[in-house]
Design an enzyme around this catalytic site. Structure first.
Site, short mmCIF file in Angstrom:
data_model
loop_
_atom_site.label_atom_id
_atom_site.label_comp_id
_atom_site.label_asym_id
_atom_site.label_seq_id
_atom_site.Cartn_x
_atom_site.Cartn_y
_atom_site.Cartn_z
N ARG A 15 -5.19 -4.66 -4.65
CA ARG A 15 -6.40 -3.66 -3.88
C ARG A 15 -4.80 -3.17 -2.89
O ARG A 15 -4.04 -2.72 -3.41
CB ARG A 15 -7.12 -4.94 -2.49
CG ARG A 15 -5.86 -5.87 -1.58
CD ARG A 15 -6.32 -6.48 -1.12
NE ARG A 15 -5.39 -7.38 -0.52
CZ ARG A 15 -4.80 -7.08 0.88
NH1 ARG A 15 -4.99 -5.62 1.32
NH2 ARG A 15 -3.72 -8.11 1.80
N TYR A 155 9.23 -4.10 10.48
CA TYR A 155 8.61 -3.32 9.29
C TYR A 155 9.37 -1.97 9.18
O TYR A 155 9.22 -1.98 7.70
CB TYR A 155 6.82 -3.05 9.85
CG TYR A 155 6.32 -2.07 8.72
CD1 TYR A 155 5.75 -3.05 7.30
CD2 TYR A 155 6.04 -0.69 8.91
CE1 TYR A 155 5.12 -2.12 6.55
CE2 TYR A 155 5.37 -0.44 7.72
CZ TYR A 155 4.83 -0.75 7.11
OH TYR A 155 4.53 -0.07 6.29
N LYS A 159 11.55 -0.92 5.62
CA LYS A 159 11.08 0.32 4.77
C LYS A 159 12.45 0.86 4.93
O LYS A 159 12.95 1.56 3.84
CB LYS A 159 9.84 0.82 5.78
CG LYS A 159 9.08 -0.16 5.61
CD LYS A 159 8.23 -0.43 3.99
CE LYS A 159 7.03 -0.75 3.80
NZ LYS A 159 6.93 -1.00 2.69
P1 NAP Z 1 -2.73 -3.57 1.75
O1 NAP Z 1 -3.87 -3.33 1.90
O2 NAP Z 1 -2.76 -4.67 3.12
O3 NAP Z 1 -1.92 -4.48 0.40
C1 NAP Z 1 -1.09 -4.98 0.73
C2 NAP Z 1 -0.89 -5.92 -0.76
O4 NAP Z 1 0.36 -6.81 -0.52
C3 NAP Z 1 -2.00 -6.94 -1.45
O5 NAP Z 1 -2.93 -6.38 -2.29
C4 NAP Z 1 -1.11 -8.48 -1.31
O6 NAP Z 1 -1.60 -8.84 -2.41
C5 NAP Z 1 0.16 -8.09 -1.72
N1 NAP Z 1 0.52 -9.37 -1.14
C6 NAP Z 1 1.17 -9.32 0.37
N2 NAP Z 1 1.68 -10.15 0.27
C7 NAP Z 1 2.47 -10.52 -1.06
C8 NAP Z 1 3.23 -11.50 -1.63
N3 NAP Z 1 3.65 -12.45 -0.92
N4 NAP Z 1 3.53 -11.42 -3.46
C9 NAP Z 1 2.77 -10.34 -3.87
N5 NAP Z 1 2.11 -10.17 -2.74
C10 NAP Z 1 1.53 -9.57 -1.82
O7 NAP Z 1 -1.66 -2.55 2.03
P2 NAP Z 1 -1.62 -1.19 1.22
O8 NAP Z 1 -1.17 -0.15 2.97
O9 NAP Z 1 -2.20 -0.79 0.34
O10 NAP Z 1 0.74 -1.40 1.45
C11 NAP Z 1 1.12 -1.10 -0.11
C12 NAP Z 1 2.36 -0.77 0.62
O11 NAP Z 1 2.10 0.63 1.28
C13 NAP Z 1 3.36 -1.46 1.27
O12 NAP Z 1 4.76 -1.64 0.78
C14 NAP Z 1 2.73 -1.13 2.79
O13 NAP Z 1 4.00 -0.95 3.39
C15 NAP Z 1 2.75 0.49 2.04
N6 NAP Z 1 2.28 1.12 3.13
C16 NAP Z 1 1.75 1.52 3.50
C17 NAP Z 1 1.21 2.43 4.46
C18 NAP Z 1 -0.16 2.58 5.12
O14 NAP Z 1 -0.58 3.46 6.04
N7 NAP Z 1 -1.32 2.30 4.45
C19 NAP Z 1 1.49 3.35 5.05
C20 NAP Z 1 3.35 3.52 4.51
C21 NAP Z 1 3.88 2.45 3.74
P3 NAP Z 1 -2.24 -10.26 -1.70
O15 NAP Z 1 -3.78 -9.91 -1.31
O16 NAP Z 1 -2.70 -10.43 -2.84
O17 NAP Z 1 -1.72 -11.18 -1.51
#
Ligand code: NAP
Length: 248
Positions: A15, A155, A159
């Site tokens: 996701r 966090y 990062k």
């Molecule tokens: P998200 O929708 O919460 O998705 C997080 C993903 O990480 C999910 O697919 C989840 O899979 C996986 N995950 C969590 N624990 C895990 C584990 N122990 N082993 C393997 N997979 C794991 O978050 P997102 O917004 O897509 O974020 C993706 C990346 O972008 C992250 O590194 C986040 O810090 C970074 N980011 C996001 C934003 C933002 O605004 N959204 C901004 C900057 C950076 P499961 O559900 O199967 O656990």
């Protein structure tokens, strides 16, 4: 990318941003290893969509913060698909609290997944990449790793740590045809940001010159570029994908 069979592992790609990255790389011809830890249904849906568009995709359950599970994950991918040539360290979590209320486990869990998992996966991946004289590692950092954010010391540290990992491994493996880069997304609409309070969303929007939140696809297209042959002379860099929020 389409004429060479490349195998891409995207951690946490059932996701969110990871899913969009998986789609983008599949569209460019890579065989995709979808990794998830708990969201099996979402991972299956992602794989089905890729396969229904003619892509090649397998799903692999693993908690990438655990060393033994990462070793097993790479072994399973190698036997099912082949060695990983594109690694996207995307899996990430938040455990927000102001510093004095931050519990030891909030700190450790975030560092363990957001930073240590990237180290574990990269260590597994670069062996084969170096042997093949071609590889791409893309770390999904964050703008807050560059500028900090109150309530997110764990966090932001994770990062920022990813950027040090990126530059060091880029220096170690550049001569073997392996590039290591980072993307630093700003505010992207996913489950991670869905629960933000309206007043925080409004304040954030004011700080984004693009005047809109980002979409997972905005990040995915930059990751896909960094994974391509065209990006072979881009190494050790961090590309902010934030609508102009930081401009550092
Ligand atoms: P998200 O929708 O919460 O998705 C997080 C993903 O990480 C999910 O697919 C989840 O899979 C996986 N995950 C969590 N624990 C895990 C584990 N122990 N082993 C393997 N997979 C794991 O978050 P997102 O917004 O897509 O974020 C993706 C990346 O972008 C992250 O590194 C986040 O810090 C970074 N980011 C996001 C934003 C933002 O605004 N959204 C901004 C900057 C950076 P499961 O559900 O199967 O656990």
């Amino acid at each position: 990318m389409a004429d060479i069979r490349r195998i891409a592992l995207v951690t946490g790609s059932g996701r969110g941003i990871g899913r969009a990255v998986a789609f983008a790389l599949a569209k460019r011809g890579a065989a995709i290893a979808i990794n998830y830890s708990r969201s099996e249904t979402a991972a299956k849906e992602t794989a089905e969509r890729i396969i229904s568009c003619g892509g090649d995709c397998h799903i692999f359950q693993a908690d990438v913060s655990k060393s033994d599970e990462v070793r097993g994950l790479f072994q399973r991918i190698k036997s099912d698909l082949g060695p990983v040539s594109i690694l996207v360290n995307n899996a990430g979590i938040t455990r927000d609290a102001i510093l004095v209320r931050m519990k030891d486990e909030d700190w450790r869990e975030v560092l363990s997944l957001n930073l240590e998992a990237a180290f574990l996966c990269t260590r597994e991946a670069v062996r084969e990449m170096a042997r093949a004289r071609w590889g791409r590692v893309i770390n999904v950092s964050s703008v807050v790793g560059l500028i900090g954010n109150p309530g997110q010391a764990n966090y932001c540290a994770s990062k920022a740590g990813l950027l040090g990992l990126t530059k060091s491994v880029a220096r170690e493996y550049g001569m073997r045809g392996v590039t290591v880069n980072a993307v630093a997304p700003g505010w992207i609409e996913t489950d991670m940001t869905a629960s933000l309070k309206p007043e925080i969303r409004e304040a954030m929007l004011k700080s984004v010159p693009a005047a809109r939140p980002g979409l997972p696809e905005d990040v995915a297209s930059v990751v896909a570029f960094l994974a391509s042959d065209e990006a072979s002379y881009v190494n050790g860099q961090t590309i902010a994908v934030d609508g102009g929020m930081t401009m550092v």
